[in-house]
Design a protein around this motif. Structure first.
Motif, short mmCIF file in Angstrom:
data_model
loop_
_atom_site.label_atom_id
_atom_site.label_comp_id
_atom_site.label_asym_id
_atom_site.label_seq_id
_atom_site.Cartn_x
_atom_site.Cartn_y
_atom_site.Cartn_z
N ALA A 85 85.98 -75.89 -62.67
CA ALA A 85 86.85 -76.20 -63.81
C ALA A 85 87.90 -75.12 -63.95
N ASP A 86 88.89 -75.37 -64.78
CA ASP A 86 89.97 -74.40 -64.93
C ASP A 86 89.59 -73.24 -65.84
N SER A 87 88.48 -73.34 -66.56
CA SER A 87 88.09 -72.30 -67.50
C SER A 87 86.60 -72.36 -67.75
N ALA A 88 86.02 -71.20 -68.05
CA ALA A 88 84.61 -71.16 -68.42
C ALA A 88 84.35 -71.83 -69.76
N PHE A 89 85.42 -72.14 -70.49
CA PHE A 89 85.29 -72.76 -71.80
C PHE A 89 85.69 -74.23 -71.78
N ALA A 90 85.75 -74.84 -70.60
CA ALA A 90 86.10 -76.25 -70.48
C ALA A 90 85.06 -77.12 -71.18
N PRO A 91 85.43 -78.33 -71.62
CA PRO A 91 84.49 -79.20 -72.32
C PRO A 91 83.26 -79.56 -71.51
N VAL A 92 83.31 -79.42 -70.20
CA VAL A 92 82.17 -79.77 -69.35
C VAL A 92 81.21 -78.60 -69.15
N ALA A 93 81.52 -77.44 -69.72
CA ALA A 93 80.71 -76.25 -69.47
C ALA A 93 79.26 -76.44 -69.87
N ALA A 94 79.04 -77.04 -71.04
CA ALA A 94 77.67 -77.20 -71.54
C ALA A 94 76.86 -78.17 -70.70
N LEU A 95 77.51 -78.98 -69.88
CA LEU A 95 76.82 -79.96 -69.05
C LEU A 95 76.67 -79.49 -67.61
#
Length: 288
Positions: A220-230
């Protein structure tokens, strides 16, 4: 012009050396080493970054930046930044020739690649991800909308060394079925490329994959992307935003690095590549 470039390079290298001396003698955690590498790679810029900006560049949390400053002996990040402004001179505007908007976009991508290089100084997450992907039979590779090209590129090359790669680059009601079929066929992991703007279907697909028992590796482009928790393993690589459409050189390169890590974990990868080359030569597949 060469003299000016050489002088700018000496200034930047001197700044990096002073930063390295600041970190010497400290026992740093992996997260703190990531911050240190990021700061050294952007030595002239760091004294003017906020803690939030530095955290975003390094792919860590803002509290990690504060804890890092305290570990170095400062009261907090503002005190560390004041110190850096005193000992690490920034490159002045007069030392930089005027850049066109197109050059600035390229410069930004170069900075993104430097940031990626700093993150890869700690190779354990990539190696873990490569082992997960190598062991998955089949291996589903997900990328929707803006991330479809990254998923296709990975799947194209991965198929040369992995026995069963399944590209998931289209949404719709069939996507969940394809994930379930991959899990039923024995898949243990799914690779996801997630780039802004993040499709809702990507989030839903990862929820489906986790529900099916798959471990998720995400670029992903960031460690805080919306998919991080998944994601079980999240590998960040920033995108460029200086043009009308985002540029994704760093995510593409990270995908190739991940391919390398997967090949390292596949004992027959080299034999498969040699077999493909032999068959390609026999078919005159490529023009030399």
């Amino acid at each position: 012009m060469r003299g000016q470039g050489d002088e700018a390079g000496r200034v930047e290298e001197g700044a990096a050396q002073r930063l390295r001396r600041l970190f010497e003698g400290h026992r740093l955690t992996p997260t703190q080493r990531r911050l240190a590498h990021c700061m050294v790679s952007r030595a002239a810029e760091v004294p003017f970054l906020s803690s939030v900006e530095l955290a975003e560049l390094a792919g860590v949390s803002q509290p990690s930046v504060t804890r890092f400053a305290v570990a170095l002996g400062f009261d907090g990040y503002p005190a560390l930044r004041r110190h850096l402004r005193e000992v690490v001179p920034a490159e002045t505007a007069a030392e930089r020739p005027e850049r066109t908007a197109y050059q600035q976009a390229v410069d930004a991508e170069i900075d993104n690649l430097r940031q990626l290089a700093a993150l890869l100084a700690e190779p354990a997450p990539v190696r873990e991800a490569g082992a997960l992907l190598a062991a998955s039979r089949p291996l589903p590779v997900l990328g929707l909308r803006a991330a479809a090209a990254q998923a296709y590129g990975f799947a194209y090359f991965a198929a040369k060394v992995h026995p069963d790669v399944r590209l998931l680059d289209g949404g719709g009601s069939l996507l969940a079925d394809r994930i379930d079929r991959a899990a039923a066929a024995g898949a243990g992991a799914l690779l996801c490329f997630a780039l802004p703007r993040y499709p809702r279907e990507t989030v839903e697909a990862l929820e489906q994959a986790r529900g099916a028992g798959l471990r998720v590796v995400t670029v992903a482009d960031s460690a805080f992307a919306p998919v991080a928790a998944l994601s079980d393993v999240l590998l960040p690589a920033p995108v460029g935003t200086g043009l009308a459409f985002d540029t994704a050189c760093a995510p593409m390169l990270l995908g190739r690095v991940l391919l390398e890590a997967m090949c390292d974990a596949l004992p027959d990868a080299q034999a498969r590549l040699e077999d493909f080359d032999a068959r390609a030569a026999a078919r005159a597949l490529f023009v030399e």
